[in-house]
Design a protein around this motif. Structure first.
Motif, short mmCIF file in Angstrom:
data_model
loop_
_atom_site.label_atom_id
_atom_site.label_comp_id
_atom_site.label_asym_id
_atom_site.label_seq_id
_atom_site.Cartn_x
_atom_site.Cartn_y
_atom_site.Cartn_z
N ALA A 1 0.81 -1.21 0.00
CA ALA A 1 0.00 0.00 0.00
C ALA A 1 0.85 1.26 0.00
O ALA A 1 0.38 2.34 -0.39
CB ALA A 1 -0.94 0.00 1.20
N ASP A 2 2.12 1.15 0.43
CA ASP A 2 2.99 2.32 0.54
C ASP A 2 4.03 2.40 -0.57
O ASP A 2 4.88 3.30 -0.55
CB ASP A 2 3.70 2.31 1.90
N LEU A 3 4.00 1.48 -1.52
CA LEU A 3 5.04 1.43 -2.55
C LEU A 3 5.09 2.70 -3.39
O LEU A 3 6.17 3.25 -3.64
CB LEU A 3 4.81 0.21 -3.46
N ALA A 4 3.95 3.16 -3.85
CA ALA A 4 3.92 4.32 -4.74
C ALA A 4 4.43 5.57 -4.03
O ALA A 4 5.22 6.35 -4.59
CB ALA A 4 2.51 4.54 -5.28
N ASP A 5 4.00 5.78 -2.78
CA ASP A 5 4.44 6.95 -2.03
C ASP A 5 5.94 6.92 -1.80
O ASP A 5 6.62 7.96 -1.91
CB ASP A 5 3.71 7.02 -0.68
N GLN A 6 6.49 5.74 -1.47
CA GLN A 6 7.93 5.63 -1.23
C GLN A 6 8.72 5.94 -2.50
O GLN A 6 9.72 6.66 -2.48
CB GLN A 6 8.26 4.22 -0.74
N ALA A 7 8.27 5.43 -3.65
CA ALA A 7 8.98 5.66 -4.90
C ALA A 7 8.94 7.14 -5.28
O ALA A 7 9.95 7.70 -5.73
CB ALA A 7 8.37 4.81 -6.01
N ARG A 8 7.80 7.80 -5.09
CA ARG A 8 7.71 9.22 -5.41
C ARG A 8 8.64 10.04 -4.51
O ARG A 8 9.36 10.94 -4.97
CB ARG A 8 6.25 9.70 -5.25
N ALA A 9 8.63 9.73 -3.21
CA ALA A 9 9.47 10.48 -2.28
C ALA A 9 10.94 10.29 -2.58
O ALA A 9 11.74 11.24 -2.51
CB ALA A 9 9.15 10.04 -0.85
#
Length: 301
Positions: A287-295
């Motif tokens: 669930a947190d993969l996209a946020d981590q990649a963007r950051a």
């Protein structure tokens, strides 16, 4: 490689792409590093050649961390994208899942110094490079002829016995978020600021893995080029007694790529590659993969 969304299609087709994660290990001794280079034997080159033969289309992979020539990996991670119809052909006439069949088929195509341990389908937001929370490296040193093992190619043979306690104390000043310019080969347009979470030294006792070796464990959110080898290279003179325990802090504060002089502290020395192994890469929950990649993309410039 851009991060595909679920509706992304294979180039020139109407087939949706499926993202796969591969977990692999390799002995870096015979490789000119991870990244593909013309005329050189590399891990990426061998892996992509094998994958392309199986898929019968050109395949590219994105890796968690590019390793230098001679550096090893026990816990490397990469991802690739395949069109659904291509993925469906991989098991052939068997009833195995495509990812499981891919691992088996790679055994017959990859050289003995590369092993893919597992493959699995992952969300489209998974990014092996930018999605990682942290990487863990280990550097192993044999500092006495009594401890040298000629069968191990992942250990640096060192001429002088090391003071592990002094190295551990000197490492403390390097922990935390800093500009590690003195320890990195900078890439144009990218930052050299990193958060070093762990830099520990130990000599494992009887019955433990790596018994009697000197072992450094290094953990950070990410590493810039040559950073781990430079960290170790800076601590070795401390362990030998040639430099004081405050010297690594002086190198950090210098923030320079210039060499040392009689009156100035310069960039960190670089230790040999053969003792270094990429041990583990940690990722967040799906669930947190996209946020981590963007950051991570913003942070790394």
């Amino acid at each position: 490689m851009s991060t595909p969304q679920p509706a992304d299609l294979a180039p020139g087709t109407s087939a949706p792409l499926t993202r796969l994660r591969l977990d692999l290990s390799y002995d870096g001794t015979g490789f000119h590093g991870w990244a593909t280079q013309p005329g050189q034997r590399t891990v990426q080159g061998e892996l992509e050649q094998a994958l392309s033969r199986i898929a019968r289309i050109p395949v590219q992979v994105t890796v968690a961390g590019r390793t230098d020539a001679g550096v090893h990996a026990r816990g490397q991670v990469c991802h690739l994208d395949l069109p659904g119809p291509v993925l469906a052909t991989i098991p052939g006439r068997s009833d195995r899942a495509p990812a499981d069949a891919l691992v088996t088929r790679l055994v017959g195509l990859l050289p003995e110094d590369v092993v893919v341990h597992a493959a699995r389908e992952v969300p489209a937001a998974f990014d092996a490079r930018f999605g990682a929370l942290r990487r863990r490296y280990r550097y192993r040193i044999s500092d006495s002829p009594a401890r040298h093992d000629p069968l191990r190619r992942d250990v640096l043979r060192h001429r002088w016995e090391l003071d592990v306690e002094a190295m551990a104390r000197a490492s403390q000043a390097l922990l935390g978020e800093h500009d590690f310019l003195s320890f990195c080969k900078p890439r144009e347009g990218a930052t050299t600021i990193r958060a070093l979470e762990q830099l520990e030294w130990e000599r494992p006792g009887p019955g433990r893995a790596d018994e009697s070796l000197v072992v450094a464990t290094v953990v950070a959110d990410a590493f810039c080029h040559h950073m781990v080898r430079s960290l170790v290279g800076t601590l070795l003179p401390v362990g030998e007694g040639r430099k004081g325990e405050d010297w690594p802090a002086q190198v950090l504060a210098a923030r320079t790529r210039q060499s040392s002089t009689r009156t100035t502290t310069g960039a960190a020395p670089l230790c040999p590659p053969q003792g270094l192994t990429l041990d583990h890469v940690e990722y967040p929950a799906d669930a947190d993969l996209a946020d981590q990649a963007r950051a991570a993309r913003v942070l790394r410039g």
